[in-house]
Design a protein around this motif. Structure first.
Motif, PDB file in Angstrom:
ATOM      1  N   LEU A 122       0.821  -1.210   0.000  1.00  0.00           N
ATOM      2  CA  LEU A 122       0.000   0.000   0.000  1.00  0.00           C
ATOM      3  C   LEU A 122       0.854   1.259   0.000  1.00  0.00           C
ATOM      4  O   LEU A 122       0.460   2.280  -0.566  1.00  0.00           O
ATOM      5  CB  LEU A 122      -0.939  -0.012   1.206  1.00  0.00           C
ATOM      6  N   THR A 123       2.034   1.193   0.607  1.00  0.00           N
ATOM      7  CA  THR A 123       2.963   2.325   0.527  1.00  0.00           C
ATOM      8  C   THR A 123       3.408   2.538  -0.916  1.00  0.00           C
ATOM      9  O   THR A 123       3.454   3.671  -1.406  1.00  0.00           O
ATOM     10  CB  THR A 123       4.185   2.076   1.424  1.00  0.00           C
ATOM     11  N   GLY A 124       3.720   1.445  -1.603  1.00  0.00           N
ATOM     12  CA  GLY A 124       4.078   1.544  -3.023  1.00  0.00           C
ATOM     13  C   GLY A 124       2.932   2.070  -3.862  1.00  0.00           C
ATOM     14  O   GLY A 124       3.139   2.843  -4.800  1.00  0.00           O
ATOM     15  N   CYS A 125       1.706   1.655  -3.526  1.00  0.00           N
ATOM     16  CA  CYS A 125       0.531   2.139  -4.269  1.00  0.00           C
ATOM     17  C   CYS A 125       0.339   3.642  -4.079  1.00  0.00           C
ATOM     18  O   CYS A 125      -0.037   4.343  -5.024  1.00  0.00           O
ATOM     19  CB  CYS A 125      -0.723   1.392  -3.800  1.00  0.00           C
ATOM     20  N   ARG A 126       0.600   4.127  -2.877  1.00  0.00           N
ATOM     21  CA  ARG A 126       0.458   5.569  -2.619  1.00  0.00           C
ATOM     22  C   ARG A 126       1.477   6.356  -3.449  1.00  0.00           C
ATOM     23  O   ARG A 126       1.152   7.387  -4.038  1.00  0.00           O
ATOM     24  CB  ARG A 126       0.630   5.849  -1.135  1.00  0.00           C
ATOM     25  N   ILE A 127       2.711   5.857  -3.510  1.00  0.00           N
ATOM     26  CA  ILE A 127       3.734   6.512  -4.343  1.00  0.00           C
ATOM     27  C   ILE A 127       3.340   6.428  -5.816  1.00  0.00           C
ATOM     28  O   ILE A 127       3.444   7.405  -6.559  1.00  0.00           O
ATOM     29  CB  ILE A 127       5.104   5.860  -4.112  1.00  0.00           C
ATOM     30  N   GLY A 128       2.867   5.253  -6.233  1.00  0.00           N
ATOM     31  CA  GLY A 128       2.461   5.080  -7.626  1.00  0.00           C
ATOM     32  C   GLY A 128       1.305   5.970  -8.014  1.00  0.00           C
ATOM     33  O   GLY A 128       1.223   6.446  -9.153  1.00  0.00           O
ATOM     34  N   LEU A 129       0.387   6.230  -7.079  1.00  0.00           N
ATOM     35  CA  LEU A 129      -0.756   7.101  -7.360  1.00  0.00           C
ATOM     36  C   LEU A 129      -0.302   8.532  -7.617  1.00  0.00           C
ATOM     37  O   LEU A 129      -0.788   9.199  -8.540  1.00  0.00           O
ATOM     38  CB  LEU A 129      -1.747   7.056  -6.203  1.00  0.00           C
ATOM     39  N   VAL A 130       0.631   9.010  -6.802  1.00  0.00           N
ATOM     40  CA  VAL A 130       1.161  10.364  -7.002  1.00  0.00           C
ATOM     41  C   VAL A 130       1.856  10.464  -8.365  1.00  0.00           C
ATOM     42  O   VAL A 130       1.651  11.430  -9.115  1.00  0.00           O
ATOM     43  CB  VAL A 130       2.151  10.726  -5.874  1.00  0.00           C
ATOM     44  N   ILE A 131       2.654   9.462  -8.687  1.00  0.00           N
ATOM     45  CA  ILE A 131       3.339   9.446  -9.980  1.00  0.00           C
ATOM     46  C   ILE A 131       2.321   9.415 -11.118  1.00  0.00           C
ATOM     47  O   ILE A 131       2.497  10.088 -12.137  1.00  0.00           O
ATOM     48  CB  ILE A 131       4.291   8.244 -10.060  1.00  0.00           C
ATOM     49  N   SER A 132       1.247   8.661 -10.958  1.00  0.00           N
ATOM     50  CA  SER A 132       0.211   8.564 -12.002  1.00  0.00           C
ATOM     51  C   SER A 132      -0.420   9.918 -12.278  1.00  0.00           C
ATOM     52  O   SER A 132      -0.661  10.276 -13.441  1.00  0.00           O
ATOM     53  CB  SER A 132      -0.861   7.558 -11.573  1.00  0.00           C
ATOM     54  N   LEU A 164      -8.682   8.911  -0.128  1.00  0.00           N
ATOM     55  CA  LEU A 164      -9.444   7.675  -0.309  1.00  0.00           C
ATOM     56  C   LEU A 164      -8.547   6.444  -0.152  1.00  0.00           C
ATOM     57  O   LEU A 164      -8.951   5.444   0.447  1.00  0.00           O
ATOM     58  CB  LEU A 164     -10.109   7.670  -1.692  1.00  0.00           C
ATOM     59  N   LEU A 165      -7.336   6.537  -0.691  1.00  0.00           N
ATOM     60  CA  LEU A 165      -6.396   5.428  -0.537  1.00  0.00           C
ATOM     61  C   LEU A 165      -6.015   5.250   0.934  1.00  0.00           C
ATOM     62  O   LEU A 165      -5.817   4.124   1.403  1.00  0.00           O
ATOM     63  CB  LEU A 165      -5.151   5.674  -1.383  1.00  0.00           C
ATOM     64  N   SER A 207      -6.400   2.094   5.880  1.00  0.00           N
ATOM     65  CA  SER A 207      -6.826   1.902   7.273  1.00  0.00           C
ATOM     66  C   SER A 207      -7.741   0.692   7.406  1.00  0.00           C
ATOM     67  O   SER A 207      -7.672  -0.058   8.385  1.00  0.00           O
ATOM     68  CB  SER A 207      -7.531   3.154   7.785  1.00  0.00           C
ATOM     69  N   TYR A 208      -8.601   0.478   6.401  1.00  0.00           N
ATOM     70  CA  TYR A 208      -9.516  -0.659   6.441  1.00  0.00           C
ATOM     71  C   TYR A 208      -8.769  -1.981   6.286  1.00  0.00           C
ATOM     72  O   TYR A 208      -8.987  -2.944   7.040  1.00  0.00           O
ATOM     73  CB  TYR A 208     -10.562  -0.521   5.334  1.00  0.00           C
ATOM     74  N   LEU A 209      -7.848  -2.033   5.305  1.00  0.00           N
ATOM     75  CA  LEU A 209      -7.132  -3.273   5.043  1.00  0.00           C
ATOM     76  C   LEU A 209      -6.144  -3.619   6.149  1.00  0.00           C
ATOM     77  O   LEU A 209      -5.858  -4.784   6.389  1.00  0.00           O
ATOM     78  CB  LEU A 209      -6.392  -3.175   3.702  1.00  0.00           C
ATOM     79  N   LEU A 210      -5.619  -2.593   6.808  1.00  0.00           N
ATOM     80  CA  LEU A 210      -4.611  -2.815   7.850  1.00  0.00           C
ATOM     81  C   LEU A 210      -5.198  -2.663   9.250  1.00  0.00           C
ATOM     82  O   LEU A 210      -4.460  -2.374  10.199  1.00  0.00           O
ATOM     83  CB  LEU A 210      -3.440  -1.846   7.666  1.00  0.00           C
ATOM     84  N   ARG A 211      -6.499  -2.841   9.391  1.00  0.00           N
ATOM     85  CA  ARG A 211      -7.135  -2.618  10.691  1.00  0.00           C
ATOM     86  C   ARG A 211      -6.628  -3.592  11.742  1.00  0.00           C
ATOM     87  O   ARG A 211      -6.764  -3.355  12.940  1.00  0.00           O
ATOM     88  CB  ARG A 211      -8.649  -2.699  10.567  1.00  0.00           C
ATOM     89  N   PHE A 262      -3.417  -4.478  11.951  1.00  0.00           N
ATOM     90  CA  PHE A 262      -2.001  -4.182  12.216  1.00  0.00           C
ATOM     91  C   PHE A 262      -1.910  -3.123  13.312  1.00  0.00           C
ATOM     92  O   PHE A 262      -2.642  -2.132  13.285  1.00  0.00           O
ATOM     93  CB  PHE A 262      -1.309  -3.672  10.958  1.00  0.00           C
ATOM     94  N   PRO A 263      -0.967  -3.282  14.256  1.00  0.00           N
ATOM     95  CA  PRO A 263      -0.841  -2.301  15.359  1.00  0.00           C
ATOM     96  C   PRO A 263      -0.544  -0.897  14.866  1.00  0.00           C
ATOM     97  O   PRO A 263      -1.056   0.083  15.384  1.00  0.00           O
ATOM     98  CB  PRO A 263       0.329  -2.853  16.188  1.00  0.00           C
ATOM     99  N   GLU A 264       0.320  -0.753  13.801  1.00  0.00           N
ATOM    100  CA  GLU A 264       0.701   0.579  13.336  1.00  0.00           C
ATOM    101  C   GLU A 264      -0.389   1.272  12.571  1.00  0.00           C
ATOM    102  O   GLU A 264      -0.316   2.452  12.277  1.00  0.00           O
ATOM    103  CB  GLU A 264       1.953   0.486  12.457  1.00  0.00           C
ATOM    104  N   ALA A 265      -1.453   0.554  12.168  1.00  0.00           N
ATOM    105  CA  ALA A 265      -2.547   1.160  11.415  1.00  0.00           C
ATOM    106  C   ALA A 265      -3.527   1.842  12.347  1.00  0.00           C
ATOM    107  O   ALA A 265      -4.403   2.547  11.897  1.00  0.00           O
ATOM    108  CB  ALA A 265      -3.262   0.108  10.596  1.00  0.00           C
TER     109      ALA A 265
END
Length: 255
Positions: free
Chosen positions: A181-191, A240-241, A246-250, A252-255
């Motif tokens: 998801l971190t990679g997706c966030r970077i990829g979204l900005v690049i897109s 939105l991402l 937050s939903y997918l990592l609910r 995980f402690p760091e989420a």
């Protein structure tokens, strides 16, 4: 998360935007930049509200979003699939690693003339360019996340009789999800950046085309409207991402 933290985070997120707008207004008000070239932010936002209700500008936004979403979706599917496959198989890793090392640093926009010749001036060339640029951060993040999954989790699943292909989906993929998801966030900005740039270079519609058209006719206010629009779209899509993350990592402690 406590009620006090959320307002503080919101304020910290809004503060830089307010500062940029204040500096922008100050440059115009104190005469550092002529209003003809740098119109006041009030004029630009007023024009943006006028444009948003017009069918023509809505079509420009729709064309940009279609290319952005299509290219980003292709990058996510390919990046996650190849990244996990490379992390799971040494043979695939041996093939993918040199390709990534060669192509990842390459500015993909340099390939755009060739894409235009192959795919034409429509959606295809722009979607392909967006996918090519967003692919590598997603692929690398997925590969890193899948490679760092604790081996004992995989051994435990296999010892419990879980088939190898199910281990990928039930153990490796969930454990690698934060990195993906971190990679997706970077990829979204690049897109967002790449689709706008591609439309500026050659297009008959889209926000990038709207900016170039306004610049050619020396309409400074209309030139800033597409810039503000793509920035707002980026903020909305990133938010939105963040909700999806937050939903997918609910769990995980760091989420």
């Amino acid at each position: 998360m406590t009620p006090r933290i959320l307002p503080s985070n919101v304020l910290l997120g809004i503060a830089p935007i307010v500062l940029v707008i204040a500096v922008w207004q100050g440059l115009v008000s104190f005469g550092f930049a002529p209003a003809v070239l740098l119109p006041p932010p009030g004029f630009v936002f007023s024009r943006l509200l006028q444009q948003l209700v017009t069918w023509t500008f809505q079509q420009e936004i729709a064309a940009t979003l279609i290319r952005l979403f299509a290219g980003f979706a292709i990058a996510v599917v390919l990046g996650v699939s190849i990244g996990i496959a490379a992390a799971a198989s040494p043979a695939i890793d041996a093939v993918v690693r040199p390709i990534v090392r060669v192509l990842a640093p390459l500015p993909k926009v340099a390939l755009y003339p060739a894409l235009l010749l192959l795919l034409g001036f429509g959606h295809g060339s722009k979607i392909t360019l967006v996918a090519a640029d967003a692919l590598f951060p997603i692929l690398l993040s997925t590969y890193y996340g899948a490679s760092t999954v604790e081996q004992k989790l995989i051994w435990s699943a296999m010892a419990a009789g879980t088939p190898r292909y199910e281990v990928l989906f039930k153990v490796v993929l969930p454990a690698a999800m934060p990195s993906i998801l971190t990679g997706c966030r970077i990829g979204l900005v690049i897109s967002c950046i790449v689709v706008f740039l591609a439309e500026m270079i050659t297009s008959t519609d889209g926000l990038g085309h709207a900016l170039v058209t306004a610049a050619r006719t020396f309409q400074a206010v209309d030139m800033f409207v597409p810039l503000i629009t793509i920035s707002l779209l980026g903020l909305i899509l990133n938010a939105l991402l963040g909700v999806v993350r937050s939903y997918l990592l609910r769990g995980f402690p760091e989420a």
